[in-house]
Scaffold this motif. Structure first.
Motif, PDB file in Angstrom:
ATOM      1  N   LEU A 238      46.740  66.583  40.136  1.00 55.96           N
ATOM      2  CA  LEU A 238      47.687  67.535  39.542  1.00 55.96           C
ATOM      3  C   LEU A 238      48.417  68.304  40.634  1.00 55.96           C
ATOM      4  O   LEU A 238      49.611  68.573  40.533  1.00 55.96           O
ATOM      5  CB  LEU A 238      46.954  68.504  38.614  1.00 55.96           C
ATOM      6  N   ALA A 279      49.487  76.933  34.435  1.00 53.61           N
ATOM      7  CA  ALA A 279      48.705  76.055  33.556  1.00 53.61           C
ATOM      8  C   ALA A 279      47.888  75.068  34.385  1.00 53.61           C
ATOM      9  O   ALA A 279      46.692  74.862  34.139  1.00 53.61           O
ATOM     10  CB  ALA A 279      49.635  75.312  32.603  1.00 53.61           C
ATOM     11  N   VAL A 280      48.539  74.465  35.392  1.00 57.87           N
ATOM     12  CA  VAL A 280      47.842  73.488  36.242  1.00 57.87           C
ATOM     13  C   VAL A 280      46.634  74.151  36.898  1.00 57.87           C
ATOM     14  O   VAL A 280      45.527  73.611  36.899  1.00 57.87           O
ATOM     15  CB  VAL A 280      48.803  72.918  37.310  1.00 57.87           C
ATOM     16  N   ILE A 283      43.846  74.791  34.368  1.00 61.61           N
ATOM     17  CA  ILE A 283      43.147  73.553  33.998  1.00 61.61           C
ATOM     18  C   ILE A 283      42.153  73.181  35.102  1.00 61.61           C
ATOM     19  O   ILE A 283      40.990  72.873  34.843  1.00 61.61           O
ATOM     20  CB  ILE A 283      44.151  72.395  33.763  1.00 61.61           C
ATOM     21  N   CYS A 284      42.627  73.234  36.338  1.00 64.34           N
ATOM     22  CA  CYS A 284      41.747  72.862  37.460  1.00 64.34           C
ATOM     23  C   CYS A 284      40.550  73.802  37.543  1.00 64.34           C
ATOM     24  O   CYS A 284      39.417  73.372  37.712  1.00 64.34           O
ATOM     25  CB  CYS A 284      42.510  72.891  38.773  1.00 64.34           C
ATOM     26  N   GLY A 286      39.268  75.461  35.132  1.00 62.72           N
ATOM     27  CA  GLY A 286      38.424  75.156  33.969  1.00 62.72           C
ATOM     28  C   GLY A 286      37.507  73.978  34.253  1.00 62.72           C
ATOM     29  O   GLY A 286      36.302  74.028  33.984  1.00 62.72           O
ATOM     30  N   ILE A 287      38.072  72.926  34.842  1.00 63.72           N
ATOM     31  CA  ILE A 287      37.265  71.729  35.134  1.00 63.72           C
ATOM     32  C   ILE A 287      36.172  72.080  36.143  1.00 63.72           C
ATOM     33  O   ILE A 287      34.995  71.764  35.941  1.00 63.72           O
ATOM     34  CB  ILE A 287      38.157  70.591  35.674  1.00 63.72           C
TER      35      ILE A 287
END
Ligand code: UDP
Ligand code: MG
Length: 325
Positions: A238, A279-280, A283-284, A286-287
Protein backbone atom coordinates in the motif's frame (compact mmCIF):
# COMPACT_ATOMS: atom_id res chain seq x y z
CA UNK A 1 -6.00 -60.45 20.69
CA UNK A 2 -7.31 -57.46 22.61
CA UNK A 3 -9.63 -55.17 20.69
CA UNK A 4 -8.35 -51.74 19.77
CA UNK A 5 -10.14 -48.74 21.22
CA UNK A 6 -11.67 -45.91 19.24
CA UNK A 7 -12.58 -42.70 21.06
CA UNK A 8 -15.44 -40.69 19.65
CA UNK A 9 -15.16 -37.03 20.63
CA UNK A 10 -18.43 -35.11 20.42
CA UNK A 11 -18.44 -31.34 20.96
CA UNK A 12 -21.72 -30.13 22.37
CA UNK A 13 -22.76 -26.61 23.21
CA UNK A 14 -26.42 -26.27 24.12
CA UNK A 15 -27.37 -29.50 22.39
CA UNK A 16 -29.75 -30.88 25.03
CA UNK A 17 -32.13 -32.41 22.51
CA UNK A 18 -29.39 -33.87 20.34
CA UNK A 19 -27.10 -35.79 22.67
CA UNK A 20 -29.49 -38.69 23.33
CA UNK A 21 -30.53 -39.04 19.68
CA UNK A 22 -26.88 -39.05 18.66
CA UNK A 23 -26.18 -41.73 21.25
CA UNK A 24 -29.04 -43.83 19.85
CA UNK A 25 -27.73 -43.56 16.32
CA UNK A 26 -24.17 -44.24 17.45
CA UNK A 27 -25.31 -47.39 19.27
CA UNK A 28 -26.97 -48.65 16.12
CA UNK A 29 -23.98 -48.01 13.89
CA UNK A 30 -21.14 -48.96 16.21
CA UNK A 31 -22.57 -52.48 16.35
CA UNK A 32 -21.66 -52.86 12.70
CA UNK A 33 -17.93 -52.64 13.46
CA UNK A 34 -15.64 -55.55 14.28
CA UNK A 35 -12.70 -56.03 16.66
CA UNK A 36 -12.96 -52.61 18.21
CA UNK A 37 -14.22 -51.14 21.49
CA UNK A 38 -15.43 -47.59 21.99
CA UNK A 39 -15.39 -44.75 24.41
CA UNK A 40 -17.80 -41.90 23.74
CA UNK A 41 -16.45 -38.59 24.99
CA UNK A 42 -19.10 -35.93 25.18
CA UNK A 43 -17.48 -32.53 25.60
CA UNK A 44 -19.96 -30.13 27.16
CA UNK A 45 -18.64 -26.74 26.11
CA UNK A 46 -20.12 -24.74 28.98
CA UNK A 47 -23.73 -25.28 27.93
CA UNK A 48 -26.43 -23.33 29.71
CA UNK A 49 -29.16 -25.86 28.92
CA UNK A 50 -29.54 -29.50 29.99
CA UNK A 51 -26.76 -30.89 27.81
CA UNK A 52 -24.62 -31.93 30.79
CA UNK A 53 -27.49 -33.53 32.72
CA UNK A 54 -28.56 -35.43 29.63
CA UNK A 55 -24.99 -36.67 29.12
CA UNK A 56 -24.91 -37.86 32.74
CA UNK A 57 -28.12 -39.79 32.09
CA UNK A 58 -26.44 -41.49 29.13
CA UNK A 59 -23.44 -42.33 31.30
CA UNK A 60 -25.73 -44.02 33.84
CA UNK A 61 -26.89 -46.37 31.10
CA UNK A 62 -23.56 -46.91 29.44
CA UNK A 63 -20.19 -46.60 31.12
CA UNK A 64 -18.45 -46.14 27.80
CA UNK A 65 -19.78 -42.58 27.95
CA UNK A 66 -17.24 -40.14 29.40
CA UNK A 67 -17.91 -36.46 29.92
CA UNK A 68 -15.52 -33.55 29.70
CA UNK A 69 -17.32 -30.63 31.23
CA UNK A 70 -15.71 -27.35 30.31
CA UNK A 71 -16.19 -24.70 32.97
CA UNK A 72 -17.41 -22.12 30.50
CA UNK A 73 -17.91 -21.84 26.78
CA UNK A 74 -14.47 -22.04 25.18
CA UNK A 75 -15.57 -22.50 21.58
CA UNK A 76 -15.71 -25.47 19.25
CA UNK A 77 -11.99 -25.69 18.47
CA UNK A 78 -11.02 -25.80 22.16
CA UNK A 79 -13.85 -28.26 22.89
CA UNK A 80 -12.36 -30.63 20.31
CA UNK A 81 -8.91 -30.10 21.81
CA UNK A 82 -10.19 -30.96 25.31
CA UNK A 83 -11.87 -34.13 24.00
CA UNK A 84 -8.66 -35.10 22.23
CA UNK A 85 -6.62 -34.57 25.40
CA UNK A 86 -8.79 -36.96 27.39
CA UNK A 87 -9.22 -39.56 24.63
CA UNK A 88 -7.42 -42.82 25.31
CA UNK A 89 -8.21 -44.59 22.05
CA UNK A 90 -5.86 -45.94 19.39
CA UNK A 91 -7.83 -43.72 17.03
CA UNK A 92 -10.05 -40.71 17.64
CA UNK A 93 -13.13 -39.73 15.67
CA UNK A 94 -14.30 -36.13 15.96
CA UNK A 95 -17.89 -35.19 15.30
CA UNK A 96 -20.57 -32.59 16.02
CA UNK A 97 -23.42 -33.32 18.38
CA UNK A 98 -26.19 -32.07 16.12
CA UNK A 99 -26.25 -35.11 13.80
CA UNK A 100 -24.95 -33.14 10.86
CA UNK A 101 -22.07 -35.62 10.94
CA UNK A 102 -24.03 -38.83 10.41
CA UNK A 103 -22.90 -41.80 12.55
CA UNK A 104 -23.78 -43.93 9.54
CA UNK A 105 -20.29 -43.29 8.14
CA UNK A 106 -18.40 -44.39 11.24
CA UNK A 107 -18.20 -48.11 10.39
CA UNK A 108 -16.67 -47.18 7.02
CA UNK A 109 -14.16 -44.85 8.69
CA UNK A 110 -13.13 -47.58 11.09
CA UNK A 111 -12.82 -50.15 8.34
CA UNK A 112 -10.50 -47.84 6.41
CA UNK A 113 -8.43 -47.33 9.55
CA UNK A 114 -8.27 -51.08 10.13
CA UNK A 115 -7.02 -51.43 6.56
CA UNK A 116 -4.10 -49.14 7.36
CA UNK A 117 -5.31 -45.58 6.71
CA UNK A 118 -4.06 -43.26 9.42
CA UNK A 119 -6.33 -40.33 8.66
CA UNK A 120 -9.88 -40.56 7.34
CA UNK A 121 -11.26 -37.21 6.27
CA UNK A 122 -14.74 -36.39 5.10
CA UNK A 123 -15.83 -34.03 2.39
CA UNK A 124 -19.18 -32.36 2.59
CA UNK A 125 -20.98 -32.61 -0.69
CA UNK A 126 -23.43 -29.74 -1.00
CA UNK A 127 -27.02 -30.68 -0.56
CA UNK A 128 -29.92 -28.92 -2.19
CA UNK A 129 -30.54 -26.89 0.94
CA UNK A 130 -27.07 -25.28 0.90
CA UNK A 131 -27.71 -21.69 -0.11
CA UNK A 132 -25.88 -20.05 -2.99
CA UNK A 133 -24.71 -17.26 -0.69
CA UNK A 134 -23.23 -19.76 1.80
CA UNK A 135 -21.39 -21.57 -0.99
CA UNK A 136 -20.08 -18.27 -2.35
CA UNK A 137 -18.86 -17.09 1.08
CA UNK A 138 -17.20 -20.45 1.81
CA UNK A 139 -15.48 -20.50 -1.59
CA UNK A 140 -14.26 -16.90 -1.23
CA UNK A 141 -12.95 -17.61 2.28
CA UNK A 142 -10.95 -20.68 1.23
CA UNK A 143 -9.68 -18.88 -1.87
CA UNK A 144 -8.35 -15.94 0.18
CA UNK A 145 -7.02 -18.19 2.95
CA UNK A 146 -5.18 -20.44 0.55
CA UNK A 147 -3.80 -17.49 -1.43
CA UNK A 148 -2.41 -15.96 1.75
CA UNK A 149 -1.37 -19.04 3.64
CA UNK A 150 1.64 -21.26 3.07
CA UNK A 151 -0.31 -24.24 4.41
CA UNK A 152 -3.12 -25.27 2.09
CA UNK A 153 -6.31 -25.61 4.10
CA UNK A 154 -8.71 -28.23 2.79
CA UNK A 155 -11.96 -26.91 1.43
CA UNK A 156 -15.32 -28.45 2.44
CA UNK A 157 -13.54 -30.63 4.98
CA UNK A 158 -15.62 -30.48 8.12
CA UNK A 159 -14.42 -31.51 11.57
CA UNK A 160 -15.79 -35.01 11.06
CA UNK A 161 -12.71 -37.17 10.81
CA UNK A 162 -10.74 -40.08 12.17
CA UNK A 163 -7.16 -39.69 13.30
CA UNK A 164 -4.81 -42.44 14.29
CA UNK A 165 -3.15 -42.10 17.71
CA UNK A 166 0.09 -41.11 15.99
CA UNK A 167 -1.52 -37.93 14.64
CA UNK A 168 -3.50 -37.26 17.80
CA UNK A 169 -0.27 -37.21 19.80
CA UNK A 170 1.29 -35.00 17.19
CA UNK A 171 -1.59 -32.51 17.24
CA UNK A 172 -1.42 -32.38 21.03
CA UNK A 173 1.97 -30.71 20.56
CA UNK A 174 0.33 -27.57 19.14
CA UNK A 175 -0.16 -25.12 21.98
CA UNK A 176 -1.67 -22.09 20.35
CA UNK A 177 -4.77 -20.60 21.95
CA UNK A 178 -6.27 -19.51 18.70
CA UNK A 179 -6.55 -22.62 16.65
CA UNK A 180 -8.25 -23.90 13.57
CA UNK A 181 -8.18 -27.68 13.65
CA UNK A 182 -8.53 -28.17 9.93
CA UNK A 183 -5.61 -25.82 9.39
CA UNK A 184 -3.42 -27.62 11.93
CA UNK A 185 -4.34 -30.88 10.30
CA UNK A 186 -3.41 -29.57 6.87
CA UNK A 187 -0.04 -28.73 8.38
CA UNK A 188 0.62 -32.33 9.40
CA UNK A 189 -1.26 -34.04 6.56
CA UNK A 190 0.85 -36.83 5.04
CA UNK A 191 0.77 -37.76 1.36
CA UNK A 192 -0.07 -41.39 2.03
CA UNK A 193 -2.49 -43.32 4.16
CA UNK A 194 -5.20 -40.70 3.97
CA UNK A 195 -8.72 -41.63 2.93
CA UNK A 196 -11.64 -39.38 2.09
CA UNK A 197 -15.34 -40.11 2.40
CA UNK A 198 -17.98 -37.94 0.73
CA UNK A 199 -21.12 -37.25 2.67
CA UNK A 200 -24.17 -35.07 2.50
CA UNK A 201 -24.73 -33.17 5.74
CA UNK A 202 -28.36 -33.27 6.81
CA UNK A 203 -30.05 -30.37 8.58
CA UNK A 204 -29.22 -30.24 12.28
CA UNK A 205 -31.53 -32.55 14.28
CA UNK A 206 -32.62 -29.92 16.80
CA UNK A 207 -31.63 -26.41 17.92
CA UNK A 208 -29.85 -23.68 16.03
CA UNK A 209 -26.40 -23.23 14.57
CA UNK A 210 -23.97 -21.54 16.94
CA UNK A 211 -22.27 -19.73 14.09
CA UNK A 212 -23.94 -16.54 12.96
CA UNK A 213 -22.48 -14.35 10.23
CA UNK A 214 -20.37 -12.24 12.63
CA UNK A 215 -18.90 -15.32 14.35
CA UNK A 216 -18.11 -16.98 11.01
CA UNK A 217 -16.43 -13.79 9.78
CA UNK A 218 -14.37 -13.61 12.96
CA UNK A 219 -13.34 -17.25 12.54
CA UNK A 220 -12.40 -16.55 8.92
CA UNK A 221 -10.27 -13.52 9.85
CA UNK A 222 -8.64 -15.37 12.74
CA UNK A 223 -7.77 -18.24 10.44
CA UNK A 224 -6.04 -15.89 8.03
CA UNK A 225 -4.04 -14.28 10.85
CA UNK A 226 -3.07 -17.69 12.23
CA UNK A 227 -1.75 -19.12 9.02
CA UNK A 228 -0.20 -16.16 7.31
CA UNK A 229 1.87 -13.05 7.84
CA UNK A 230 1.25 -11.90 4.29
CA UNK A 231 -1.28 -9.20 5.32
CA UNK A 232 1.66 -7.44 7.00
CA UNK A 233 3.31 -7.18 3.64
CA UNK A 234 0.18 -5.40 2.46
CA UNK A 235 1.41 -2.35 4.36
CA UNK A 236 4.51 -2.25 2.19
CA UNK A 237 2.48 -2.72 -0.99
CA UNK A 238 0.00 0.00 0.00
CA UNK A 239 2.91 2.33 0.77
CA UNK A 240 4.45 1.65 -2.65
CA UNK A 241 1.10 2.13 -4.34
CA UNK A 242 0.54 5.47 -2.57
CA UNK A 243 4.02 6.61 -3.57
CA UNK A 244 3.28 5.67 -7.19
CA UNK A 245 -0.04 7.55 -7.15
CA UNK A 246 1.70 10.57 -5.58
CA UNK A 247 4.33 10.61 -8.35
CA UNK A 248 1.64 10.42 -11.05
CA UNK A 249 -0.29 13.20 -9.37
CA UNK A 250 2.89 15.28 -9.12
CA UNK A 251 3.59 14.88 -12.85
CA UNK A 252 0.00 15.84 -13.64
CA UNK A 253 0.12 18.97 -11.45
CA UNK A 254 3.51 19.93 -12.90
CA UNK A 255 2.23 19.50 -16.48
CA UNK A 256 -0.96 21.47 -15.79
CA UNK A 257 0.97 24.32 -14.20
CA UNK A 258 3.96 24.72 -16.50
CA UNK A 259 2.80 23.33 -19.84
CA UNK A 260 -0.87 24.28 -19.89
CA UNK A 261 -0.47 27.32 -17.62
CA UNK A 262 -3.54 26.22 -15.73
CA UNK A 263 -2.74 25.90 -12.00
CA UNK A 264 -4.63 22.94 -10.45
CA UNK A 265 -7.19 24.04 -7.88
CA UNK A 266 -5.71 22.75 -4.62
CA UNK A 267 -8.57 22.23 -2.19
CA UNK A 268 -10.14 19.05 -3.58
CA UNK A 269 -6.82 17.38 -4.37
CA UNK A 270 -5.50 18.05 -0.87
CA UNK A 271 -8.62 16.74 0.85
CA UNK A 272 -8.70 13.57 -1.27
CA UNK A 273 -4.97 12.92 -0.75
CA UNK A 274 -5.14 13.45 3.00
CA UNK A 275 -8.16 11.20 3.39
CA UNK A 276 -6.63 8.53 1.15
CA UNK A 277 -3.31 8.51 2.98
CA UNK A 278 -5.06 8.58 6.35
CA UNK A 279 -7.09 5.55 5.34
CA UNK A 280 -4.00 3.66 4.11
CA UNK A 281 -2.20 4.36 7.37
CA UNK A 282 -5.15 3.29 9.49
CA UNK A 283 -5.53 0.06 7.55
CA UNK A 284 -1.85 -0.72 8.00
CA UNK A 285 -1.98 0.12 11.71
CA UNK A 286 -5.08 -2.05 12.04
CA UNK A 287 -3.34 -5.03 10.45
CA UNK A 288 -0.25 -4.59 12.62
CA UNK A 289 -2.51 -4.18 15.65
CA UNK A 290 -4.29 -7.47 14.91
CA UNK A 291 -0.98 -9.32 14.90
CA UNK A 292 0.22 -7.59 18.06
CA UNK A 293 -3.08 -8.55 19.72
CA UNK A 294 -2.49 -12.18 18.78
CA UNK A 295 1.07 -12.08 20.12
CA UNK A 296 -0.21 -10.48 23.35
CA UNK A 297 -2.70 -13.30 23.87
CA UNK A 298 -0.36 -16.11 22.92
CA UNK A 299 2.71 -15.09 24.95
CA UNK A 300 0.76 -15.41 28.17
CA UNK A 301 0.60 -19.16 27.56
CA UNK A 302 -2.58 -19.47 29.58
CA UNK A 303 -4.17 -22.89 30.01
CA UNK A 304 -6.36 -23.66 27.01
CA UNK A 305 -9.35 -24.59 29.13
CA UNK A 306 -10.52 -25.70 32.53
CA UNK A 307 -12.51 -28.88 32.75
CA UNK A 308 -13.92 -31.65 34.91
CA UNK A 309 -13.59 -35.18 33.62
CA UNK A 310 -16.43 -37.47 34.61
CA UNK A 311 -15.98 -41.13 34.11
CA UNK A 312 -17.94 -44.03 35.54
CA UNK A 313 -15.64 -46.78 36.62
CA UNK A 314 -17.03 -50.19 37.53
CA UNK A 315 -15.75 -50.38 41.11
CA UNK A 316 -14.83 -46.93 42.33
CA UNK A 317 -17.95 -45.13 41.19
CA UNK A 318 -17.58 -41.77 39.62
CA UNK A 319 -14.19 -40.27 39.23
CA UNK A 320 -14.12 -36.55 39.16
CA UNK A 321 -10.74 -35.18 38.32
CA UNK A 322 -10.09 -31.53 37.77
CA UNK A 323 -7.41 -30.73 35.33
CA UNK A 324 -5.93 -27.63 33.82
CA UNK A 325 -4.11 -28.00 30.59
N1 UDP B 1 -19.98 -26.09 19.40
C1 UDP B 1 -19.19 -26.09 20.54
N2 UDP B 1 -18.85 -24.88 21.09
C2 UDP B 1 -19.24 -23.70 20.54
C3 UDP B 1 -20.01 -23.72 19.36
C4 UDP B 1 -20.35 -24.92 18.81
O1 UDP B 1 -18.83 -27.14 21.05
O2 UDP B 1 -18.91 -22.65 21.10
C5 UDP B 1 -20.37 -27.38 18.83
C6 UDP B 1 -21.87 -27.49 18.54
O3 UDP B 1 -22.57 -27.94 19.68
C7 UDP B 1 -21.89 -28.49 17.41
C8 UDP B 1 -20.58 -28.21 16.68
O4 UDP B 1 -19.75 -27.50 17.59
O5 UDP B 1 -21.89 -29.83 17.87
C9 UDP B 1 -20.79 -27.38 15.41
O6 UDP B 1 -21.53 -26.24 15.72
P1 UDP B 1 -22.80 -25.80 14.84
O7 UDP B 1 -23.63 -26.99 14.51
O8 UDP B 1 -23.49 -24.70 15.56
O9 UDP B 1 -22.06 -25.24 13.56
P2 UDP B 1 -22.55 -25.38 12.02
O10 UDP B 1 -22.77 -26.86 11.80
O11 UDP B 1 -23.79 -24.60 11.91
O12 UDP B 1 -21.40 -24.84 11.25
MG1 MG C 1 -24.02 -28.08 12.84
Amino acid sequence: MKNKIVSIVISAYNEQDNVAELYKQLQKNLQKTKNVDFELIYVDDGSSDKTYVNCLALQKKDERVKIVQLKRNFGHEIAMTAGMDYAKGDAVIFMDADLQHPPLYIPQMIELWQQGKEIVLTKRVDNVATSGLYKFCAKTFYFILNKLSDTKVLESAPDFRLLDRKYVDFLKGFNEQDRLFRGLLSWVLPKENVAMIDFVAPERFSGESKYNFAKSLQLALNSILQFSVKPLRLATYLGLLSAFVAVLLGIYVFAEHFLMHNPTPGYATIVVSVVFLGAVQLICLGIIGEYIGKIHMEVKKRPLYMADYIEKTAKRGRKNAEKDI
